[in-house]
Design an enzyme around this catalytic site. Structure first.
Site, PDB file in Angstrom:
ATOM      1  CG  ASP A  65      -2.259   0.589   1.004  1.00  0.00           C
ATOM      2  OD1 ASP A  65      -3.258   0.010   1.455  1.00  0.00           O
ATOM      3  OD2 ASP A  65      -2.328   1.642   0.330  1.00  0.00           O
ATOM      4  CG  ASP A  69      -4.401   5.881   0.973  1.00  0.00           C
ATOM      5  OD1 ASP A  69      -5.332   5.079   1.171  1.00  0.00           O
ATOM      6  OD2 ASP A  69      -4.278   6.958   1.568  1.00  0.00           O
ATOM      7  CD  GLU A  77      -8.777   4.904  -1.638  1.00  0.00           C
ATOM      8  OE1 GLU A  77      -7.777   5.474  -1.182  1.00  0.00           O
ATOM      9  OE2 GLU A  77      -9.691   4.484  -0.907  1.00  0.00           O
ATOM     10  CG  HIS A  98      -9.076  -0.903   4.511  1.00  0.00           C
ATOM     11  ND1 HIS A  98      -8.860  -0.905   3.130  1.00  0.00           N
ATOM     12  CD2 HIS A  98      -8.624   0.294   4.935  1.00  0.00           C
ATOM     13  CE1 HIS A  98      -8.287   0.212   2.779  1.00  0.00           C
ATOM     14  NE2 HIS A  98      -8.133   0.969   3.842  1.00  0.00           N
ATOM     15  CG  ASP A  99     -11.372   2.643   3.534  1.00  0.00           C
ATOM     16  OD1 ASP A  99     -10.756   3.048   2.526  1.00  0.00           O
ATOM     17  OD2 ASP A  99     -10.877   2.585   4.674  1.00  0.00           O
TER      18      ASP A  99
HETATM   19  O1  TEU Z   1      -9.439   5.944   1.901  1.00  0.00           O
HETATM   20  C1  TEU Z   1      -9.850   7.100   1.207  1.00  0.00           C
HETATM   21  C2  TEU Z   1     -11.227   7.433   1.558  1.00  0.00           C
HETATM   22  O2  TEU Z   1     -11.832   8.313   1.043  1.00  0.00           O
HETATM   23  C3  TEU Z   1     -11.859   6.683   2.633  1.00  0.00           C
HETATM   24  O3  TEU Z   1     -11.744   7.513   3.751  1.00  0.00           O
HETATM   25  C4  TEU Z   1     -13.288   6.372   2.248  1.00  0.00           C
HETATM   26  O4  TEU Z   1     -13.771   7.251   1.279  1.00  0.00           O
HETATM   27  C5  TEU Z   1     -14.172   6.578   3.374  1.00  0.00           C
HETATM   28  O5  TEU Z   1     -13.491   6.100   4.495  1.00  0.00           O
HETATM   29  C6  TEU Z   1     -15.434   5.802   3.105  1.00  0.00           C
HETATM   30  O6  TEU Z   1     -15.959   5.392   4.314  1.00  0.00           O
HETATM   31  C7  TEU Z   1      -8.039   5.755   1.972  1.00  0.00           C
HETATM   32  C8  TEU Z   1      -7.796   4.536   2.831  1.00  0.00           C
HETATM   33  O7  TEU Z   1      -8.367   3.402   2.186  1.00  0.00           O
HETATM   34  C9  TEU Z   1      -8.437   4.795   4.160  1.00  0.00           C
HETATM   35  O8  TEU Z   1      -8.377   3.632   5.000  1.00  0.00           O
HETATM   36  C10 TEU Z   1      -7.712   5.956   4.820  1.00  0.00           C
HETATM   37  O9  TEU Z   1      -8.386   6.290   6.023  1.00  0.00           O
HETATM   38  C11 TEU Z   1      -7.692   7.186   3.914  1.00  0.00           C
HETATM   39  O10 TEU Z   1      -7.417   6.899   2.552  1.00  0.00           O
HETATM   40  C12 TEU Z   1      -6.587   8.129   4.369  1.00  0.00           C
HETATM   41  O11 TEU Z   1      -5.346   7.501   4.132  1.00  0.00           O
END
Ligand code: TEU
Ligand code: CA
Length: 559
Positions: free
Chosen positions: A98, A199, A255, A328-329
């Site tokens: 990542d 990310d 992403e 994970h989000d």
């Molecule tokens: O996620 C980007 C992001 O926008 C997420 O915060 C998502 O849109 C939101 O949480 C939806 O619930 C990336 C990573 O995947 C995330 O885990 C990190 O918190 C974020 O970037 C900051 O690095």
């Protein structure tokens, strides 16, 4: 269409904190992952995407990196990491790391220096601005509530943080910073990794003036128009590709919040010299109302069909799709788009069939192969995710209804995906012999790897079969996409074609039987059931009128 190993792969995402604890401290770690490599090989996945394991204060569970070239002690050592890479390569699997370079941790040495003084050599590694009238430099809100700016005592200036206060945005306008990132990437690639998941990579170029996004009413607003797909994003990615990525046989997936198919083809076009794939968020917003992700509204199958069809068509022959409904989000897809009650298994298999019979690379998130479901903790104190906790504080302070706030957390909170992997029915689901950093989902007695491996009709074995079928049938990877039954609001159907072969996919998205009549005669020649989630589906016939059971998935191969 150019053939590539990453187009023919299935990727499995590991969130290390919650995958497997090897030393009993309640936190998943790399030795824990090492103990599960045979499990992953058995599943049949090709590439492991490892969420961050770098040095971090864990303000955002590792997405706040304080040293890009060292492994966080809780996760193990660089030698453990090297054993993981070797263990995967020995089993014919690959590892992508990542890459979190839109921001670092505020404990990174660069930021410690940068905040010391306005003329510090590292000042310009981050985005500092004077306040305006005693307030923040602009009205942008953070993804994690509140302002996207934090005033720093030492110099009285503000620094930008699109995410948490402990995740200051890096200044990609600064060529020296960019070179530091490229050197770090090269360091990891020279260790032998097979690529990167990047990310929020489409946020790294901001409109230099950092203009206000709102109407001056004092509210913090989403400033995405000034930092998503910004003015120099393609210049930066083409420079990154030229200086680093192009030198290796690797895969990259970016992403890209808020990216459209038209913009995506600029990132992933095979002639663009940028990335191989992007994660878009259009499917992740189908149940978000005007108030954003926490404003939960029912999703509509017509939206899923429209969005998927649009992305399948727009990238076809130009770029490549990433296919996911879990990470994970995001909340668990069975709870969000399927049925986590009576038809849990059928709906988990139906959703998996969708993800593995479209054109693109499927991404399986840990636990998805078990049909894991969302969690409901008793109180907000059991939740760990900064996004959730900040929202709770903000909404509670604004006097929002407590039960509504909790319902939003139950339905959309990121901790739904972060409860420990459920290995067996023993204490803490076999994830740890200690106290887990976050409570285990009580569903582990029923939903766990040990039980699912022993049941040939389990979700796990269905994933194994799906993944194997993709390997054995090029049509599943490279076939064209054409929608069927476009106006049906219960059934998602489409045809994949390659040469004279066809895959006909028919998915009942709901818990009621659904009768469909195809408006064209599509079964001809040899017809065989490629895969289905009901044991007694007809194996060698696809009538023009069929009756689908609740959440029934059927895929026929016509040759
Ligand atoms: O996620 C980007 C992001 O926008 C997420 O915060 C998502 O849109 C939101 O949480 C939806 O619930 C990336 C990573 O995947 C995330 O885990 C990190 O918190 C974020 O970037 C900051 O690095
Ligand atoms: Ca541990």
């Amino acid at each position: 269409m150019k053939k590539q190993w990453w187009k023919e792969s299935v990727v499995y995402q590991i969130y290390p904190r919650s995958f497997m604890d090897g030393n009993g401290d309640g936190i998943g770690d790399i030795p824990g992952i090492l103990s599960k490599l045979d499990y992953l090989q058995n599943l049949g996945v090709d590439v492991i995407w490892l969420s961050p394991v770098y040095e971090s204060p864990n303000d955002d569970n590792g997405y706040d990196i304080s040293d890009y070239r060292s492994i966080l002690g809780e996760f193990g050592t660089i030698d453990d990491w090297k054993s993981l890479l070797e263990g995967l390569h020995d089993r014919g699997m690959k590892l992508i790391m990542d890459l979190v370079v839109n921001h670092s941790s505020d404990e990174h040495a660069w930021f410690v220096e940068s905040r010391k003084s306005k003329d510090n050599p590292y000042r310009d590694y981050y985005i500092w601005r004077e306040g305006k009238g005693g307030k923040e430099p602009n009205d942008w809100g953070s993804f994690f509530s509140g302002s996207a700016w934090q005033r720093d005592e030492a110099t009285g200036e503000y620094f930008l943080h699109l995410f948490s206060k402990k995740q200051p945005d890096l200044n990609w306008e600064n060529e020296a910073l960019r070179q530091e990132i490229y050197d770090m990437m090269t360091w990891w690639l020279d260790l032998g990794i097979d690529g990167f998941r990047m990310d929020v990579i489409n946020l790294i170029s901001k409109v230099p003036e950092l203009p206000n996004a709102g109407n001056g009413d004092g509210k913090y607003v989403f400033g995405g128009e000034y930092f998503m797909n910004g003015p120099r994003i393609h210049e930066y990615l083409q420079e990154m590709n030229r200086k680093v990525l192009s030198k290796y046989d690797i895969m990259t997936v970016g992403e890209a919040i808020g990216v459209t198919p038209e913009e995506a083809s600029l990132y992933v076009g095979e002639d663009r010299g940028e990335l191989n794939m992007v994660f878009h968020f259009e499917l992740m917003d189908v149940d978000s109302g005007p108030g954003g992700k926490w404003d939960v509204v029912p999703w509509k199958l017509s939206d899923l069909k429209r969005i998927i069809g649009k992305w399948q068509r727009s990238l076809h022959g130009k770029g490549w799709n990433s296919l996911y409904l879990n990470n994970h989000d995001q909340p668990r897809m069975v709870s969000r788009f399927g049925d986590d009650g009576r038809y849990r298994i059928e709906s988990a298999k139906m959703l998996a069939t969708l993800l593995h019979t479209l054109q693109g690379t499927p991404y399986v998130y840990q636990g998805e192969e078990l049909g894991m479901v969302n969690v409901k903790f008793d109180g907000v104190s059991e939740y760990k995710d900064i996004e959730t906790l900040n929202m709770y504080e903000e909404y509670a302070a604004a006097g929002r209804d407590h039960s509504e706030i909790m319902n939003s957390i139950y339905v959309k909170g990121r901790d739904n995906a972060r409860t420990p992997m459920q290995w067996n029915g023993s204490a803490n689901a076999g994830f740890t012999t200690g106290t887990p950093w976050i409570r285990v989902n009580p569903s582990y007695m029923d939903i766990n790897a040990e039980r699912t491996l022993a049941d040939e009709n389990s979700v796990f074995h269905y994933y194994r079969k799906l993944i194997r079928l993709r390997k054995e049938n090029e049509i599943a990877v490279y076939g064209d996409y054409r929608p069927l039954l476009e106006n049906d609001n219960r059934v998602f159907a489409y045809v994949r074609s390659l040469g004279d072969d066809r895959l006909v996919v028919v998915l009942n998205f709901f818990g009621a039987p659904a009768e469909v009549v195809f408006d064209e005669l599509i079964a001809y020649g040899n017809c065989e059931l490629y895969i289905g989630n009901y044991e007694d589906a007809p194996r060698n016939e696809l009538e023009q009128r069929i009756e689908l059971r609740p959440y029934e998935a059927r895929v026929y191969k016509l040759t």
